[in-house]
Design a protein around this motif. Structure first.
Motif, PDB file in Angstrom:
ATOM      1  N   TYR B  89       9.946  81.236 111.911  1.00  0.00           N
ATOM      2  CA  TYR B  89       9.683  81.493 110.500  1.00  0.00           C
ATOM      3  C   TYR B  89      10.997  81.697 109.755  1.00  0.00           C
ATOM      4  O   TYR B  89      11.861  82.456 110.188  1.00  0.00           O
ATOM      5  N   PHE B  90      11.124  81.008 108.649  1.00  0.00           N
ATOM      6  CA  PHE B  90      12.321  81.126 107.820  1.00  0.00           C
ATOM      7  C   PHE B  90      11.935  81.605 106.430  1.00  0.00           C
ATOM      8  O   PHE B  90      10.993  81.097 105.810  1.00  0.00           O
ATOM      9  N   CYS B  91      12.713  82.553 105.970  1.00  0.00           N
ATOM     10  CA  CYS B  91      12.642  82.978 104.584  1.00  0.00           C
ATOM     11  C   CYS B  91      13.786  82.286 103.835  1.00  0.00           C
ATOM     12  O   CYS B  91      14.870  82.065 104.414  1.00  0.00           O
ATOM     13  N   ALA B  92      13.566  81.930 102.592  1.00  0.00           N
ATOM     14  CA  ALA B  92      14.604  81.300 101.788  1.00  0.00           C
ATOM     15  C   ALA B  92      14.493  81.782 100.357  1.00  0.00           C
ATOM     16  O   ALA B  92      13.449  82.301  99.932  1.00  0.00           O
ATOM     17  N   CYS B  93      15.572  81.603  99.611  1.00  0.00           N
ATOM     18  CA  CYS B  93      15.527  81.945  98.193  1.00  0.00           C
ATOM     19  C   CYS B  93      16.290  80.891  97.402  1.00  0.00           C
ATOM     20  O   CYS B  93      17.123  80.156  97.951  1.00  0.00           O
ATOM     21  N   SER B  94      15.994  80.817  96.129  1.00  0.00           N
ATOM     22  CA  SER B  94      16.730  79.946  95.218  1.00  0.00           C
ATOM     23  C   SER B  94      16.763  80.612  93.854  1.00  0.00           C
ATOM     24  O   SER B  94      15.880  81.403  93.508  1.00  0.00           O
ATOM     25  N   GLU B  95      17.782  80.245  93.088  1.00  0.00           N
ATOM     26  CA  GLU B  95      17.963  80.907  91.796  1.00  0.00           C
ATOM     27  C   GLU B  95      16.757  80.654  90.885  1.00  0.00           C
ATOM     28  O   GLU B  95      16.241  81.554  90.256  1.00  0.00           O
ATOM     29  N   LEU B  96      16.351  79.394  90.835  1.00  0.00           N
ATOM     30  CA  LEU B  96      15.184  79.012  90.049  1.00  0.00           C
ATOM     31  C   LEU B  96      14.184  78.367  90.988  1.00  0.00           C
ATOM     32  O   LEU B  96      14.469  78.121  92.149  1.00  0.00           O
ATOM     33  N   LEU B  97      13.029  78.040  90.465  1.00  0.00           N
ATOM     34  CA  LEU B  97      11.987  77.469  91.321  1.00  0.00           C
ATOM     35  C   LEU B  97      12.276  76.000  91.591  1.00  0.00           C
ATOM     36  O   LEU B  97      11.466  75.140  91.306  1.00  0.00           O
ATOM     37  N   LEU B  98      13.473  75.723  92.107  1.00  0.00           N
ATOM     38  CA  LEU B  98      13.865  74.367  92.460  1.00  0.00           C
ATOM     39  C   LEU B  98      13.711  73.407  91.288  1.00  0.00           C
ATOM     40  O   LEU B  98      13.707  72.216  91.455  1.00  0.00           O
ATOM     41  N   ARG B  99      13.601  73.944  90.099  1.00  0.00           N
ATOM     42  CA  ARG B  99      13.388  73.098  88.933  1.00  0.00           C
ATOM     43  C   ARG B  99      14.677  72.375  88.571  1.00  0.00           C
ATOM     44  O   ARG B  99      14.701  71.270  88.115  1.00  0.00           O
ATOM     45  N   SER B 100      15.747  73.088  88.801  1.00  0.00           N
ATOM     46  CA  SER B 100      17.054  72.544  88.466  1.00  0.00           C
ATOM     47  C   SER B 100      17.678  71.893  89.688  1.00  0.00           C
ATOM     48  O   SER B 100      17.560  72.408  90.793  1.00  0.00           O
ATOM     49  N   SER B 101      18.351  70.819  89.493  1.00  0.00           N
ATOM     50  CA  SER B 101      19.031  70.178  90.618  1.00  0.00           C
ATOM     51  C   SER B 101      20.197  71.018  91.100  1.00  0.00           C
ATOM     52  O   SER B 101      20.794  70.722  92.118  1.00  0.00           O
ATOM     53  N   ASN B 102      20.510  72.090  90.408  1.00  0.00           N
ATOM     54  CA  ASN B 102      21.583  72.968  90.842  1.00  0.00           C
ATOM     55  C   ASN B 102      21.059  74.236  91.504  1.00  0.00           C
ATOM     56  O   ASN B 102      21.758  75.234  91.557  1.00  0.00           O
ATOM     57  N   SER B 103      19.837  74.208  91.971  1.00  0.00           N
ATOM     58  CA  SER B 103      19.258  75.375  92.647  1.00  0.00           C
ATOM     59  C   SER B 103      19.160  75.129  94.135  1.00  0.00           C
ATOM     60  O   SER B 103      18.132  74.676  94.627  1.00  0.00           O
ATOM     61  N   PRO B 104      20.217  75.379  94.888  1.00  0.00           N
ATOM     62  CA  PRO B 104      20.117  75.181  96.332  1.00  0.00           C
ATOM     63  C   PRO B 104      19.251  76.250  96.963  1.00  0.00           C
ATOM     64  O   PRO B 104      19.008  77.310  96.372  1.00  0.00           O
ATOM     65  N   LEU B 105      18.799  75.957  98.151  1.00  0.00           N
ATOM     66  CA  LEU B 105      18.058  76.926  98.947  1.00  0.00           C
ATOM     67  C   LEU B 105      19.026  77.677  99.860  1.00  0.00           C
ATOM     68  O   LEU B 105      19.926  77.086 100.425  1.00  0.00           O
ATOM     69  N   HIS B 106      18.801  78.975  99.986  1.00  0.00           N
ATOM     70  CA  HIS B 106      19.577  79.795 100.909  1.00  0.00           C
ATOM     71  C   HIS B 106      18.612  80.375 101.928  1.00  0.00           C
ATOM     72  O   HIS B 106      17.616  81.004 101.541  1.00  0.00           O
ATOM     73  N   PHE B 107      18.906  80.172 103.188  1.00  0.00           N
ATOM     74  CA  PHE B 107      17.982  80.548 104.250  1.00  0.00           C
ATOM     75  C   PHE B 107      18.440  81.784 105.001  1.00  0.00           C
ATOM     76  O   PHE B 107      19.641  82.016 105.170  1.00  0.00           O
ATOM     77  N   GLY B 108      17.461  82.528 105.509  1.00  0.00           N
ATOM     78  CA  GLY B 108      17.718  83.541 106.505  1.00  0.00           C
ATOM     79  C   GLY B 108      17.889  82.878 107.862  1.00  0.00           C
ATOM     80  O   GLY B 108      17.725  81.655 108.000  1.00  0.00           O
ATOM     81  N   ASN B 109      18.181  83.682 108.880  1.00  0.00           N
ATOM     82  CA  ASN B 109      18.445  83.142 110.210  1.00  0.00           C
ATOM     83  C   ASN B 109      17.198  82.891 111.040  1.00  0.00           C
ATOM     84  O   ASN B 109      17.283  82.394 112.158  1.00  0.00           O
ATOM     85  N   GLY B 110      16.063  83.240 110.517  1.00  0.00           N
ATOM     86  CA  GLY B 110      14.825  82.913 111.204  1.00  0.00           C
ATOM     87  C   GLY B 110      14.286  84.027 112.072  1.00  0.00           C
ATOM     88  O   GLY B 110      15.031  84.886 112.552  1.00  0.00           O
ATOM     89  N   THR B 111      12.972  83.996 112.276  1.00  0.00           N
ATOM     90  CA  THR B 111      12.283  84.907 113.198  1.00  0.00           C
ATOM     91  C   THR B 111      11.519  84.040 114.185  1.00  0.00           C
ATOM     92  O   THR B 111      10.683  83.236 113.779  1.00  0.00           O
ATOM     93  N   ARG B 112      11.814  84.204 115.454  1.00  0.00           N
ATOM     94  CA  ARG B 112      11.116  83.429 116.485  1.00  0.00           C
ATOM     95  C   ARG B 112       9.935  84.243 116.971  1.00  0.00           C
ATOM     96  O   ARG B 112      10.109  85.300 117.589  1.00  0.00           O
ATOM     97  N   LEU B 113       8.722  83.775 116.646  1.00  0.00           N
ATOM     98  CA  LEU B 113       7.495  84.502 116.963  1.00  0.00           C
ATOM     99  C   LEU B 113       6.710  83.761 118.037  1.00  0.00           C
ATOM    100  O   LEU B 113       6.473  82.555 117.922  1.00  0.00           O
ATOM    101  N   THR B 114       6.325  84.488 119.063  1.00  0.00           N
ATOM    102  CA  THR B 114       5.462  83.950 120.114  1.00  0.00           C
ATOM    103  C   THR B 114       4.187  84.761 120.155  1.00  0.00           C
ATOM    104  O   THR B 114       4.244  85.998 120.218  1.00  0.00           O
ATOM    105  N   VAL B 115       3.051  84.067 120.104  1.00  0.00           N
ATOM    106  CA  VAL B 115       1.751  84.740 120.189  1.00  0.00           C
ATOM    107  C   VAL B 115       1.083  84.292 121.491  1.00  0.00           C
ATOM    108  O   VAL B 115       0.861  83.096 121.699  1.00  0.00           O
ATOM    109  N   THR B 116       0.791  85.249 122.352  1.00  0.00           N
ATOM    110  CA  THR B 116       0.223  84.907 123.667  1.00  0.00           C
ATOM    111  C   THR B 116      -1.278  85.190 123.726  1.00  0.00           C
ATOM    112  O   THR B 116      -1.823  85.883 122.859  1.00  0.00           O
TER     113      THR B 116
END
Lengths: 110, 116
Positions: B89-116
């Motif tokens: 699972y990755f969380c990400a953020c952007s300045e605007l709702l990707l509306r602008s071509s200048n709104s890159p996505l910035h990601f967290g490092n991820g959560t590795r989830l295993t459900v047994t």
């Protein structure tokens, strides 16, 4: 058929080689993203482009909107470039939705 | 700046257990996203939040809930985990709702989830 197709799926090359990764899409888009996912899992945004060409260091991204195709090039490749490269497109009719390619796994051997 | 911080990094759950994945960003960005990544597939959007106080479903919202606690924090909750929710699972953020071509996505490092 996926709306975003990347090729190749896997690529192994020698250090110093010129690398090209391709992305084709079938929907109308307002922008295209190239991202890099490191072996440890972190994802970094490399480029966003809606036309033409962008360059950052040894990385070059191009897009041809008419042909619905983009390429990511790496010049003078290095083992540290080994990663998964992901293409994602922003649909023209959506403010938020990105359609993601499955990624290209690149390995650069020393 | 830490950027986007996700916790935990790893988690193992039994079927039926619940948990909350935490995400916080210090970039003062308006929009936040939760994605899941499965082998051989592109990232898929679970939920997103255009701005503080709003949340909306993405492509694969079933089995998940979210809370945009404030501008910084966006959490993802699994009420009754299922093996099909085994993923990264990755969380990400952007300045605007990707509306602008200048709104890159910035990601967290991820959560590795295993459900047994």
């Amino acid at each position: 058929k996926n709306e975003v197709e990347q090729s190749p799926q896997n690529l192994t090359a020698q250090e110093g080689e010129f690398i090209t990764i391709n992305c084709s899409y079938s929907v109308g888009i307002s922008a295209l993203h190239w991202l890099q996912q490191h072996p440890g899992g972190g994802i970094v945004s490399l480029f966003m482009l809606s036309s033409g060409k962008k360059k950052h260091g040894r990385l070059i991204a191009t897009i041809n909107i008419q042909e619905k195709h983009s390429s990511l090039h790496i010049t003078a490749s290095h083992p540290r470039d080994s990663a998964v490269y992901i293409c994602a497109v922003r649909r023209m009719d959506s403010n938020y939705q990105l359609i993601w390619g499955a990624g290209t796994k690149l390995i650069i051997k020393p | 700046n830490a950027g986007v911080t996700q916790t935990p990094k790893f988690q193992v759950l039994k079927t039926g257990q619940s948990m909350t994945l935490q995400c916080a960003q210090d970039m003062n960005h308006n929009s936040m996203y939760w994605y899941r990544q499965d082998p051989g597939m592109g990232l898929r959007l679970i939920y997103y939040s255009a701005s503080e106080g709003t949340t909306d479903k993405g492509e694969v919202p079933n089995g998940y809930n979210v809370s945009r606690l404030n501008k910084r924090e966006f959490s993802l909750r699994l009420e009754s985990a299922a093996p099909s929710q085994t993923s990264v699972y990755f969380c990400a953020c952007s300045e605007l709702l990707l509306r602008s071509s200048n709104s890159p996505l910035h990601f967290g490092n991820g959560t590795r989830l295993t459900v047994t």
